[in-house]
Design a protein around this motif. Structure first.
Motif, PDB file in Angstrom:
ATOM      1  N   SER A 282       0.881  -1.177  -0.014  1.00 28.72           N
ATOM      2  CA  SER A 282       0.031   0.178   0.027  1.00 28.72           C
ATOM      3  C   SER A 282       0.917   1.174   0.123  1.00 28.72           C
ATOM      4  N   HIS A 283       2.001   1.137   0.631  1.00 27.85           N
ATOM      5  CA  HIS A 283       2.626   2.201   0.885  1.00 27.85           C
ATOM      6  C   HIS A 283       3.423   2.651  -0.558  1.00 27.85           C
ATOM      7  N   GLN A 284       3.928   1.555  -1.095  1.00 32.57           N
ATOM      8  CA  GLN A 284       4.725   1.798  -2.557  1.00 32.57           C
ATOM      9  C   GLN A 284       3.674   2.292  -3.509  1.00 32.57           C
ATOM     10  N   GLU A 285       2.278   1.958  -3.596  1.00 30.37           N
ATOM     11  CA  GLU A 285       1.321   2.246  -4.456  1.00 30.37           C
ATOM     12  C   GLU A 285       0.754   3.693  -4.363  1.00 30.37           C
TER      13      GLU A 285
ATOM     14  N   GLY B  80      -3.702   6.396  -3.577  1.00 29.01           N
ATOM     15  CA  GLY B  80      -3.084   5.587  -2.937  1.00 29.01           C
ATOM     16  C   GLY B  80      -4.362   4.781  -1.912  1.00 29.01           C
ATOM     17  N   VAL B  81      -3.744   4.272  -0.681  1.00 30.13           N
ATOM     18  CA  VAL B  81      -4.461   3.643   0.197  1.00 30.13           C
ATOM     19  C   VAL B  81      -4.560   4.389   1.390  1.00 30.13           C
ATOM     20  N   GLU B  82      -5.418   5.039   1.872  1.00 32.41           N
ATOM     21  CA  GLU B  82      -5.691   5.728   3.143  1.00 32.41           C
ATOM     22  C   GLU B  82      -6.497   4.854   4.347  1.00 32.41           C
ATOM     23  N   VAL B  83      -5.775   4.510   5.347  1.00 30.32           N
ATOM     24  CA  VAL B  83      -6.224   3.910   6.555  1.00 30.32           C
ATOM     25  C   VAL B  83      -7.055   4.944   7.288  1.00 30.32           C
TER      26      VAL B  83
ATOM     27  N   THR C 202       1.966   6.415   5.031  1.00 27.96           N
ATOM     28  CA  THR C 202       1.250   6.283   3.705  1.00 27.96           C
ATOM     29  C   THR C 202       0.071   7.487   3.818  1.00 27.96           C
ATOM     30  N   ASN C 203      -0.503   7.689   4.830  1.00 32.45           N
ATOM     31  CA  ASN C 203      -1.387   8.667   5.013  1.00 32.45           C
ATOM     32  C   ASN C 203      -0.945   9.964   4.632  1.00 32.45           C
TER      33      ASN C 203
ATOM     34  N   VAL D 261      -7.128  15.355   3.570  1.00 31.45           N
ATOM     35  CA  VAL D 261      -7.924  16.486   3.335  1.00 31.45           C
ATOM     36  C   VAL D 261      -9.309  16.410   4.010  1.00 31.45           C
ATOM     37  N   ALA D 262      -9.926  17.430   4.455  1.00 31.50           N
ATOM     38  CA  ALA D 262     -11.264  17.118   4.826  1.00 31.50           C
ATOM     39  C   ALA D 262     -12.048  16.722   3.809  1.00 31.50           C
ATOM     40  N   PRO D 263     -12.855  15.399   4.394  1.00 29.12           N
ATOM     41  CA  PRO D 263     -13.807  14.949   3.331  1.00 29.12           C
ATOM     42  C   PRO D 263     -14.963  15.566   2.579  1.00 29.12           C
TER      43      PRO D 263
END
Length: 331
Positions: free
Chosen positions: A29-32, A38-41, A261-262, A268-270
């Motif tokens: 996930s970090h690489q992508e 990407g992937v936000e947890v 990663t985040n 940002v604010a959703p």
């Protein structure tokens, strides 16, 4: 709804893969991830289930706006991501994924979602891990719920993957583990390799749009098949990185990598709201967590002629571990 069962064998034990799975998902996930993609947890916390016992709940947002193929970008909003919610009660996991966008309406229930740009689309996976070569029949007791479905064996060493994802250092046909002495994998390896385990994944894809349902569901299954192959290949190819880690150590690595990663994605604010997915019931669970991989930029078969390409023999080396991991090792 199109349902298929995938069986992916690994030259590992289920206990080893418990650590390897978490490590691989975090690193991949970090690489992508890139700025804004990407992937936000969103959540990663312990969860107790009355049937399956203690486990871990994760909620992720897989941002895909710029990674979608051109034919998909034409019908999706600029702000688009897939919400993945997973319940990990290893060796049993369940995951539900639904698309979200600024034009979505109605609650996501893990099974369907009303969106003006992508009506009633969902992916649902149930996973079980066992120490065998994939010979457990009807492991999900699916005949009571789903009826007959196709069973496919995926070979991490000899099944083709998209050329753009091929890395010579991650090829099980050539990789040899310095720590475990396993590999490279030869023809027929599943019949004579010890130890061996199997990931059983029951994948349900639903796209309820008349005239497109069959074609889209088949295309999504093809993408999922590639994701499963790539993720399991990497888990084995990275075994020397995670082998010997305790659950506490891999959870620490997971938290640190998710924070990095985040930050890389840039929170940002959703601009849209996402409602909670209810806990799946014991009779109909949800899709098992696997490394998130960008969708193919090629149109599906019904929009473009099929292409046949020879397997790429070499490619740039895989990315190194995040800087935070290197600092932790140095300390």
């Amino acid at each position: 709804m199109l349902i298929k069962e995938y069986r992916i064998c690994m030259p590992l034990t289920t206990e080893e893969y418990r650590v390897g799975q978490l490590y691989t998902i975090s690193k991949h996930s970090h690489q992508e991830s890139e700025k804004g993609e990407g992937v936000e947890v969103v959540k990663n916390e312990p969860h107790e289930d009355p049937v399956h016992g203690p486990g871990q709940f994760t909620e992720k947002r897989v941002h895909l706006s710029s990674k979608l193929p051109s034919w998909a970008r034409a019908v999706t909003p600029r702000i688009f991501y897939i919400t993945e919610k997973a319940w990990n009660y290893y060796p049993y996991t369940i995951t539900a994924g639904v698309p979200r966008g600024r034009h979505c309406s109605g609650p996501a229930d893990g099974h369907s979602l009303q969106c003006s740009f992508l009506p009633k689309f969902s992916i649902y996976i149930e996973t079980k891990y066992e120490d065998n070569c994939g010979d457990s029949e009807n492991i999900f007791c699916s005949d009571k719920i789903l009826g007959d479905h196709e069973v496919s064996f995926l070979d991490i060493a000899f099944d083709e993957i998209p050329e753009r994802y091929y890395r010579s250092l991650e090829d099980p046909r050539f990789f040899s583990s310095a720590k475990t002495g396993r590999g490279p994998l030869r023809e027929g390896w599943r019949q004579h390799t010890k130890p061996i385990m199997c990931s059983y994944k029951l994948v349900s894809v639903k796209f309820e749009v008349w005239g497109l349902q069959t074609r889209v569901e088949q295309f999504v299954h093809k993408v999922i098949r590639d994701i499963l192959l790539i993720g399991h290949r990497q888990a084995f190819a990275w075994v020397d990185e995670w082998c010997g880690m305790t659950m506490e150590e891999v959870r620490c690595y997971e938290r640190e990598t998710q924070e990095a990663t985040n930050e890389l994605i840039g929170l940002v604010a959703p601009t849209i709201s996402v409602s909670e997915v209810g806990q799946p019931t014991a009779t109909h669970s949800a899709p098992a967590s696997a490394p998130s991989t960008p969708l193919s930029d090629e149109a599906p078969d019904f929009l473009a002629p099929p292409k046949t390409r020879p397997r790429k023999k070499s490619a740039p080396e895989t990315l190194t571990l995040p800087a935070l991991r290197e600092r932790a090792s140095a300390e």
